[in-house]
Write an enzyme that holds these catalytic residues in place. Sequence first.
Site, PDB file in Angstrom:
ATOM      1  N   HIS A   1       0.840  -1.203   0.000  1.00  0.00           N
ATOM      2  CA  HIS A   1       0.000   0.000   0.000  1.00  0.00           C
ATOM      3  C   HIS A   1       0.877   1.257   0.000  1.00  0.00           C
ATOM      4  CE1 HIS A   1      -3.409  -2.560   0.417  1.00  0.00           C
ATOM      5  NE2 HIS A   1      -3.083  -2.950   1.634  1.00  0.00           N
TER       6      HIS A   1
ATOM      7  N   ASP B   1      -5.023  -8.235  -3.111  1.00  0.00           N
ATOM      8  CA  ASP B   1      -5.323  -8.008  -1.699  1.00  0.00           C
ATOM      9  C   ASP B   1      -6.596  -8.700  -1.244  1.00  0.00           C
ATOM     10  OD1 ASP B   1      -5.407  -7.057   0.877  1.00  0.00           O
ATOM     11  OD2 ASP B   1      -5.262  -4.962   0.375  1.00  0.00           O
TER      12      ASP B   1
END
Length: 456
Positions: free
Chosen positions: A270, A321
């Site tokens: 991220h 993810d």
Amino acid sequence: MSTNTLFAKNALLSTGWASNVRLHWNQVGDFTEIEFNAQASPFEKQVGFVSPGMSNLHSHAFQRAMAGMTEIAGEGPDSFWTWRDLMYRFALAITPEQMRVIAAQLYMECLRHGYTSICEFHYVHRDPKGEWFEDRAETSQRVIDAARHTGIGMTMLPVLYSYADFQLQPLREDQRRFNTSVDEILRIVERLESQRDAQVEVGVAPHSLRAASTQQIAELVAALPKDRPIHIHIAEQMREVNACIAATGRRPVELLFDTQSVDQRWCLVHATHLNESEIAAMAASQSVAGICTSTEGNLGDGFFELPAYIAAQGRFGIGTDSHVSQSVIEEIRWLEYGQRLRSQGRNIASIQGQRRVADYLWQQCLAGGAQATGRAVGSLEKGKRADFMVFDDTHPNLQDLSAPEVLSTVVFAGNDPMIRDVYVGGNLLVENGRHHDQERIQQEYRTCMRQLRSLS
């Protein structure tokens, strides 16, 4: 002629497209030769456009079963943190066998969409009561079994998860299945040592600076073999950034670089909220930024600082993810579209010498994703794994295109599937858009989901 060959009229190399390329690979699935300026034989398989397979650098496989279930507004404002509470409750119900079934469904879908490797950030280690299974690597092994079954390459990353938040706050009751110490993670890594081969690598993942102390992270990295990948969630949400500043006086990426020796083995997942000095530090370290655009959009994380990171020559790749999408194309498309919306401009991800946005992003994600796996993947090159995808040159969008136009069309021209065949380790796993064991995997998944939905 060897049966382990494929003639590509056009093949995507790290230097760009090349014409008349014959790929050769051996029985263990490694490229042995990339033959240029080859002459096609009428007796061999010929295809139009070949790209290396993409690496999915961030996955929580069990969350695939949640996709679509959390899209109902609550009474108050919804956020990553309210979604996380729902995810915790879901994680408490899943058995190891259900983890395997869900992972197999996910990995089959990823293969069909062009991913040939996946990095599994795996943190559901204990049983629903929070006790250890007899085999501490029980759930990790089940997920590896799913990768073996589907054929996708894997980097298993057992997750260190010891605290609920900064300042060593004790885990919540609904986090009991994640609870691990440095020693316990190293025992899991040791237990999985026999799984390591050309298809599977084993690294580690401190969950985040919230869930693992900087001392623990240093101990874990020091005890890990020197060539293994290390992944960590970092700076995903502004609440996390602000909590880190309040607890330590430093921002998350700043704290990580002040306390750890971050290098090419690291993937910073991220890294959504960065300042200029953090961007410079990440780029200089040659670590990989793990950008998960579909999940970051779904959870409202924010926009990665892509233009500044590109200018600093930072490395990056893509991951799915939470698996609200399993598509290589959607991740890359929205990596660019998010920046266009943010800047109210167009064609953001480009550099001097490569003005084709899709080509630049595709090549960067191939290289960054491969680095994050710690495996020999990501390019059509002697000694690398024979992992590649074949685009459907009979599709109306791709018919009669020159090679330099292909990726722009694949990424930015609609949602029809244009990935036809997928090979991993030289094995044809997806043919004409279907995985070779798709029906059985889907049937097991349907049964699993009926079981899980009956619990709600």
